[in-house]
Scaffold this motif. Sequence first.
Motif, mmCIF file in Angstrom:
data_model
loop_
_atom_site.group_PDB
_atom_site.id
_atom_site.type_symbol
_atom_site.label_atom_id
_atom_site.label_comp_id
_atom_site.label_asym_id
_atom_site.label_seq_id
_atom_site.Cartn_x
_atom_site.Cartn_y
_atom_site.Cartn_z
ATOM 1 N N MET A 1 -17.575 42.218 74.052
ATOM 2 C CA MET A 1 -18.188 42.079 72.723
ATOM 3 C C MET A 1 -17.354 42.841 71.716
ATOM 4 N N ALA A 2 -16.960 42.181 70.668
ATOM 5 C CA ALA A 2 -16.152 42.825 69.635
ATOM 6 C C ALA A 2 -16.803 42.658 68.275
ATOM 7 N N THR A 3 -16.518 43.604 67.386
ATOM 8 C CA THR A 3 -17.087 43.529 66.038
ATOM 9 C C THR A 3 -16.015 43.257 64.990
ATOM 10 N N LYS A 4 -14.781 43.021 65.402
ATOM 11 C CA LYS A 4 -13.693 42.835 64.451
ATOM 12 C C LYS A 4 -13.955 41.702 63.479
ATOM 13 N N LYS A 5 -14.558 40.638 63.975
ATOM 14 C CA LYS A 5 -14.797 39.477 63.131
ATOM 15 C C LYS A 5 -16.128 39.583 62.390
ATOM 16 N N ASN A 6 -16.789 40.684 62.571
ATOM 17 C CA ASN A 6 -18.095 40.874 61.931
ATOM 18 C C ASN A 6 -18.025 42.069 60.997
ATOM 19 N N ASN A 7 -18.506 41.906 59.809
ATOM 20 C CA ASN A 7 -18.546 42.998 58.849
ATOM 21 C C ASN A 7 -19.294 44.182 59.437
ATOM 22 N N LEU A 8 -18.693 45.358 59.373
ATOM 23 C CA LEU A 8 -19.280 46.547 59.985
ATOM 24 C C LEU A 8 -20.663 46.857 59.425
ATOM 25 N N LYS A 9 -20.791 46.798 58.100
ATOM 26 C CA LYS A 9 -22.081 47.076 57.481
ATOM 27 C C LYS A 9 -23.137 46.095 57.967
ATOM 28 N N GLU A 10 -22.736 44.833 58.092
ATOM 29 C CA GLU A 10 -23.652 43.804 58.580
ATOM 30 C C GLU A 10 -24.061 44.087 60.020
ATOM 31 N N THR A 11 -23.088 44.486 60.843
ATOM 32 C CA THR A 11 -23.365 44.777 62.244
ATOM 33 C C THR A 11 -24.351 45.929 62.381
ATOM 34 N N ILE A 12 -24.169 46.954 61.584
ATOM 35 C CA ILE A 12 -25.088 48.097 61.628
ATOM 36 C C ILE A 12 -26.488 47.663 61.213
ATOM 37 N N GLY A 13 -26.561 46.774 60.208
ATOM 38 C CA GLY A 13 -27.866 46.252 59.792
ATOM 39 C C GLY A 13 -28.539 45.468 60.898
ATOM 40 N N LEU A 14 -27.770 44.697 61.648
ATOM 41 C CA LEU A 14 -28.319 43.927 62.769
ATOM 42 C C LEU A 14 -28.801 44.870 63.868
ATOM 43 N N LEU A 15 -28.033 45.935 64.126
ATOM 44 C CA LEU A 15 -28.443 46.917 65.130
ATOM 45 C C LEU A 15 -29.751 47.590 64.707
ATOM 46 N N ARG A 17 -32.124 46.318 62.962
ATOM 47 C CA ARG A 17 -33.220 45.376 63.166
ATOM 48 C C ARG A 17 -33.569 45.248 64.662
ATOM 49 N N MET A 18 -32.547 45.259 65.522
ATOM 50 C CA MET A 18 -32.800 45.200 66.959
ATOM 51 C C MET A 18 -33.551 46.440 67.435
ATOM 52 N N TRP A 19 -33.155 47.604 66.923
ATOM 53 C CA TRP A 19 -33.835 48.830 67.297
ATOM 54 C C TRP A 19 -35.269 48.848 66.770
ATOM 55 N N LEU A 20 -35.486 48.276 65.600
ATOM 56 C CA LEU A 20 -36.836 48.223 65.049
ATOM 57 C C LEU A 20 -37.745 47.387 65.945
ATOM 58 N N ILE A 21 -37.233 46.257 66.406
ATOM 59 C CA ILE A 21 -38.017 45.411 67.317
ATOM 60 C C ILE A 21 -38.313 46.159 68.610
ATOM 61 N N ARG A 22 -37.296 46.805 69.178
ATOM 62 C CA ARG A 22 -37.477 47.538 70.437
ATOM 63 C C ARG A 22 -38.491 48.672 70.270
ATOM 64 N N ALA A 23 -38.339 49.466 69.209
ATOM 65 C CA ALA A 23 -39.247 50.587 68.981
ATOM 66 C C ALA A 23 -40.667 50.101 68.741
ATOM 67 N N PHE A 24 -40.796 49.009 67.998
ATOM 68 C CA PHE A 24 -42.107 48.436 67.713
ATOM 69 C C PHE A 24 -42.795 48.030 69.012
ATOM 70 N N GLU A 25 -42.089 47.325 69.856
ATOM 71 C CA GLU A 25 -42.719 46.842 71.091
ATOM 72 C C GLU A 25 -42.974 47.971 72.091
ATOM 73 N N GLU A 26 -42.121 48.964 72.099
ATOM 74 C CA GLU A 26 -42.386 50.112 72.975
ATOM 75 C C GLU A 26 -43.630 50.864 72.511
ATOM 76 N N LYS A 27 -43.835 50.933 71.178
ATOM 77 C CA LYS A 27 -45.041 51.581 70.659
ATOM 78 C C LYS A 27 -46.272 50.736 70.962
ATOM 79 N N VAL A 28 -46.154 49.434 70.842
ATOM 80 C CA VAL A 28 -47.262 48.546 71.200
ATOM 81 C C VAL A 28 -47.624 48.740 72.664
ATOM 82 N N SER A 29 -46.612 48.859 73.520
ATOM 83 C CA SER A 29 -46.844 49.078 74.946
ATOM 84 C C SER A 29 -47.593 50.386 75.188
ATOM 85 N N ALA A 30 -47.188 51.438 74.461
ATOM 86 C CA ALA A 30 -47.847 52.744 74.613
ATOM 87 C C ALA A 30 -49.301 52.677 74.165
ATOM 88 N N LEU A 31 -49.567 51.998 73.067
ATOM 89 C CA LEU A 31 -50.940 51.857 72.579
ATOM 90 C C LEU A 31 -51.786 51.040 73.557
#
Length: 323
Positions: A1-15, A17-31
């Motif tokens: 997996m490489a990020t050269k062809k992907n804008n760094l700022k965009e990649t960080i934004g995507l990460l 969003r992925m972390w937000l989904i993961r954290a959200f579902e882990e919190k739902v699981s805990a509840l």
Amino acid sequence: MATKKNNLKETIGLLRRMWLIRAFEEKVSALYAERQIVGLLHLGIGQEAVAVGALSLLGDDDYVYGGHRSHGHAIAKGADINKLMAEIAGRATGYCGGKGGSMHIVARECGFITATGVVGGTIPLALGAAFAAKERKKGQIAAVFFGDGAGQSGPFHESLNIASLWQLPVIFICENNGYAEFTPLSAHTRIERLAQHAKTYGIPAETVDGNDLFAVRAAMTKAVAKCRAGKGPIFVECLTQRMRGHYEGDPAKYRELSQLEDWQKKDPIARVVRALKSQKALTDRELAAIESEAQALAEKAAEFSLSSPWPASDQVASQVTTG
């Protein structure tokens, strides 16, 4: 997996969003474990790259339909996590006033039209939205998510046929995680790749590594461009996995421990993190901060939902949504 062809700022934004989904579902699981949330709960932990990779390319005026495992799809499309958490918790401040729950999400303001507990149930609905988009001629498209189990349903095949016949601007996104509920793909079909079905109906199809954010983005970039140009429908099959059982509480005895360990190595979030670290794009501290920020947002969503009122008795028959 490489990020050269992907804008760094965009990649960080995507990460993020992925972390937000993961954290959200882990919190739902805990509840859920604390009995603060009850009912059937299907988590998509491990499938974040599909949701974010696909929906980061769509606009608020594009239509998205999900299934029974669609918290991540809604968040990737831009849903308010406070209202989403409240809905899952059955509170009046939720998107459907607390009456839809985990499997029946609506976030109209960002174009997430609906989800359903019926396997493949939203596929025909997406065709209706795609037909309307084609008639309006404004370049809108529809996208629908479903699992490999939907490939054996009648509406799936009927929808592929109609979409092809009418050349509708719809993207079929199959999240092939290898299991239809508790049953491995090999036990319910002789077809190894669901994309084969699309080709039968004359629909261009591609199978990609659904744990690779950039592979999903690349496939969806082509799919979105074709649909907006009036060359739909398109079928994108994403080979992915869920790191939990079919539902919360599922002992998952049908899965080998070695298989689960192998899947954890393919964690889509960890793969993006490794790519960024290998290029020295972010420090460990900066990466940890992204994860912590997502967890803090999930905590606030939980506080909001649990402090919200239950639906009033006179609202039981109301179908008004807050999205």
